[in-house]
Write an enzyme that holds these catalytic residues in place. Structure first.
Site, PDB file in Angstrom:
ATOM      1  N   SER A  83       0.866  -1.190   0.000  1.00  0.00           N
ATOM      2  CA  SER A  83       0.000   0.000   0.000  1.00  0.00           C
ATOM      3  C   SER A  83       0.893   1.228   0.000  1.00  0.00           C
ATOM      4  O   SER A  83       2.049   1.168   0.465  1.00  0.00           O
ATOM      5  CB  SER A  83      -0.860   0.009   1.265  1.00  0.00           C
ATOM      6  N   TYR A 105      -1.288   0.091  10.599  1.00  0.00           N
ATOM      7  CA  TYR A 105      -1.466  -0.291   9.187  1.00  0.00           C
ATOM      8  C   TYR A 105      -0.236   0.129   8.370  1.00  0.00           C
ATOM      9  O   TYR A 105       0.266  -0.646   7.556  1.00  0.00           O
ATOM     10  CB  TYR A 105      -2.751   0.330   8.616  1.00  0.00           C
TER      11      TYR A 105
HETATM   12  N1  NAP Z   1      -8.677  -0.648  -1.078  1.00  0.00           N
HETATM   13  C1  NAP Z   1      -7.640   0.084  -0.856  1.00  0.00           C
HETATM   14  O1  NAP Z   1      -7.717   1.328  -0.839  1.00  0.00           O
HETATM   15  C2  NAP Z   1      -6.289  -0.562  -0.643  1.00  0.00           C
HETATM   16  C3  NAP Z   1      -5.159   0.226  -0.871  1.00  0.00           C
HETATM   17  C4  NAP Z   1      -3.912  -0.343  -0.680  1.00  0.00           C
HETATM   18  C5  NAP Z   1      -3.796  -1.653  -0.282  1.00  0.00           C
HETATM   19  N2  NAP Z   1      -4.913  -2.407  -0.047  1.00  0.00           N
HETATM   20  C6  NAP Z   1      -4.702  -3.798   0.358  1.00  0.00           C
HETATM   21  O2  NAP Z   1      -5.271  -4.635  -0.634  1.00  0.00           O
HETATM   22  C7  NAP Z   1      -5.587  -5.908  -0.078  1.00  0.00           C
HETATM   23  C8  NAP Z   1      -7.006  -6.278  -0.491  1.00  0.00           C
HETATM   24  O3  NAP Z   1      -7.904  -5.351   0.062  1.00  0.00           O
HETATM   25  P1  NAP Z   1      -9.225  -4.844  -0.681  1.00  0.00           P
HETATM   26  O4  NAP Z   1      -9.073  -3.400  -0.896  1.00  0.00           O
HETATM   27  O5  NAP Z   1      -9.541  -5.724  -1.818  1.00  0.00           O
HETATM   28  O6  NAP Z   1     -10.289  -5.007   0.520  1.00  0.00           O
HETATM   29  P2  NAP Z   1     -11.456  -6.054   0.793  1.00  0.00           P
HETATM   30  O7  NAP Z   1     -12.501  -5.947  -0.258  1.00  0.00           O
HETATM   31  O8  NAP Z   1     -11.848  -5.825   2.206  1.00  0.00           O
HETATM   32  O9  NAP Z   1     -10.743  -7.479   0.659  1.00  0.00           O
HETATM   33  C9  NAP Z   1      -9.905  -7.996   1.649  1.00  0.00           C
HETATM   34  C10 NAP Z   1      -9.768  -9.500   1.408  1.00  0.00           C
HETATM   35  O10 NAP Z   1      -8.853 -10.040   2.362  1.00  0.00           O
HETATM   36  C11 NAP Z   1      -9.436 -11.175   2.965  1.00  0.00           C
HETATM   37  N3  NAP Z   1      -8.910 -11.367   4.308  1.00  0.00           N
HETATM   38  C12 NAP Z   1      -8.835 -10.469   5.319  1.00  0.00           C
HETATM   39  N4  NAP Z   1      -8.313 -11.038   6.402  1.00  0.00           N
HETATM   40  C13 NAP Z   1      -8.075 -12.346   6.078  1.00  0.00           C
HETATM   41  C14 NAP Z   1      -7.568 -13.460   6.789  1.00  0.00           C
HETATM   42  N5  NAP Z   1      -7.214 -13.364   8.065  1.00  0.00           N
HETATM   43  N6  NAP Z   1      -7.431 -14.636   6.139  1.00  0.00           N
HETATM   44  C15 NAP Z   1      -7.801 -14.758   4.844  1.00  0.00           C
HETATM   45  N7  NAP Z   1      -8.311 -13.742   4.125  1.00  0.00           N
HETATM   46  C16 NAP Z   1      -8.444 -12.554   4.746  1.00  0.00           C
HETATM   47  C17 NAP Z   1     -10.946 -10.902   2.949  1.00  0.00           C
HETATM   48  O11 NAP Z   1     -11.653 -12.137   2.959  1.00  0.00           O
HETATM   49  P3  NAP Z   1     -12.483 -12.767   4.190  1.00  0.00           P
HETATM   50  O12 NAP Z   1     -12.945 -11.635   5.053  1.00  0.00           O
HETATM   51  O13 NAP Z   1     -13.585 -13.500   3.498  1.00  0.00           O
HETATM   52  O14 NAP Z   1     -11.513 -13.684   4.863  1.00  0.00           O
HETATM   53  C18 NAP Z   1     -11.088 -10.236   1.590  1.00  0.00           C
HETATM   54  O15 NAP Z   1     -11.218 -11.218   0.588  1.00  0.00           O
HETATM   55  C19 NAP Z   1      -5.348  -5.773   1.421  1.00  0.00           C
HETATM   56  O16 NAP Z   1      -4.100  -6.326   1.733  1.00  0.00           O
HETATM   57  C20 NAP Z   1      -5.341  -4.273   1.639  1.00  0.00           C
HETATM   58  O17 NAP Z   1      -4.593  -3.900   2.772  1.00  0.00           O
HETATM   59  C21 NAP Z   1      -6.155  -1.889  -0.234  1.00  0.00           C
END
Ligand code: NAP
Length: 261
Positions: free
Chosen positions: A145, A158
């Site tokens: 990120s 974070y």
């Molecule tokens: N959206 C943004 O602005 C952004 C920016 C930079 C980085 N990111 C990063 O991108 C990644 C994906 O996030 P997203 O934006 O797609 O958000 P999201 O829609 O909330 O997806 C997060 C995913 O991670 C899974 N997850 C969370 N904790 C877990 C665990 N303990 N074991 C297995 N799976 C787990 C969730 O699945 P379950 O809850 O079903 O387990 C879900 O599929 C994350 O690492 C996040 O930090 C996001």
């Protein structure tokens, strides 16, 4: 020349929503074979169905909690029975919990963030590496990120977690030197997924506000980037990729419109 992902095995963690679900569909459209993990099985099933519709040669799902070593082991044991060499590993599972200052921080939030974003990546990589083909084109992509590169108030744990992810990626790149396995980090800025809903503990209004009046990245933008990285010619390693919406010049500098223009 573009590297074909057709029938290659691709493992995606956190494939039940956001980037992971979109990545399942995008790799599926390339004819890849998918191993999808997360905790919400109904949502995982949905991701697998969409990926198959998009063209995935195969799409399999299994419960995965990256915060637990036993769960990661059970997942990779299950995967091992299905595949003949893992080609792409995408360490995507994770997210932010709360936006308290350090003075107000909660142990449970800190622990969840370090467990999923840091230890989860370490555990999953350790368990998946023996399955990875030492073949040209094999790829590990970790999702970092911009928070791992810039501190902001309320981001203590974070930002720390994603900074750790960046260092894990750099370490792996050194440790896998000579193996043929590529290692990348993709570090997105503001992207509209369930990320904010989770961060604000289900407060949909607070989550919506984050994206109001601005044009954030979409999950598809990230998924296309992941496919692009994995489909570069095998001698090309995209070490680090920072991707932000045009409306985000820096972490705390997001352009907001009062009316659409
Ligand atoms: N959206 C943004 O602005 C952004 C920016 C930079 C980085 N990111 C990063 O991108 C990644 C994906 O996030 P997203 O934006 O797609 O958000 P999201 O829609 O909330 O997806 C997060 C995913 O991670 C899974 N997850 C969370 N904790 C877990 C665990 N303990 N074991 C297995 N799976 C787990 C969730 O699945 P379950 O809850 O079903 O387990 C879900 O599929 C994350 O690492 C996040 O930090 C996001």
């Amino acid at each position: 020349m573009e590297f074909s992902l057709k029938e290659k095995w691709v493992l995606i963690t956190g494939a039940s929503s956001g980037f992971g679900a979109a990545a399942a569909k995008a790799f599926g459209a390339c004819g890849a074979r998918l191993l999808l993990g997360a905790r919400r099985m109904d949502r995982l099933q949905q991701s697998a169905e969409e990926a198959k519709k998009a063209g995935a040669a195969e799409a399999h799902i299994h419960f995965l909690d990256v915060t637990k070593t036993e769960s990661v082991q059970a997942f990779t044991d299950w995967a091992k029975e299905k595949i003949n060499g893992l080609h792409v590993l995408i360490n995507n599972a994770g997210g932010a919990h709360g936006q308290d200052t350090i003075a107000q921080g909660k142990d449970a939030d800190w622990e969840e963030m370090i467990q999923s974003n840091v230890l989860g990546v370490l555990r999953m990589t350790r368990a998946a590496l023996p399955l990875m083909a030492r073949d040209a084109g094999a790829t590990i992509i970790n999702i970092g990120s911009v928070a791992g590169r810039t501190a902001y108030e309320g981001g203590g744990a974070y930002c720390a977690a994603k900074a750790a992810e960046l260092q894990i990626t750099k370490t792996l790149r050194l440790e896998l030197f000579g193996s043929g396995i590529r290692v990348s980090t993709v570090d997105p800025g503001l992207a509209e997924t369930e990320f904010s809903l989770i961060r604000f503990k289900g407060d949909a209004a607070a989550a919506k506000k984050v994206y109001e009046g601005t044009n954030p990245l979409t999950a598809v933008d990230i998924a296309e980037t992941l496919v692009w990285i994995a489909s570069r010619p095998p001698h090309v390693n995209i070490d680090e990729l920072v991707i932000k919406p045009v409306d985000q010049a820096a972490v705390g500098k997001v352009f907001k419109r009062t009316s659409n223009r």
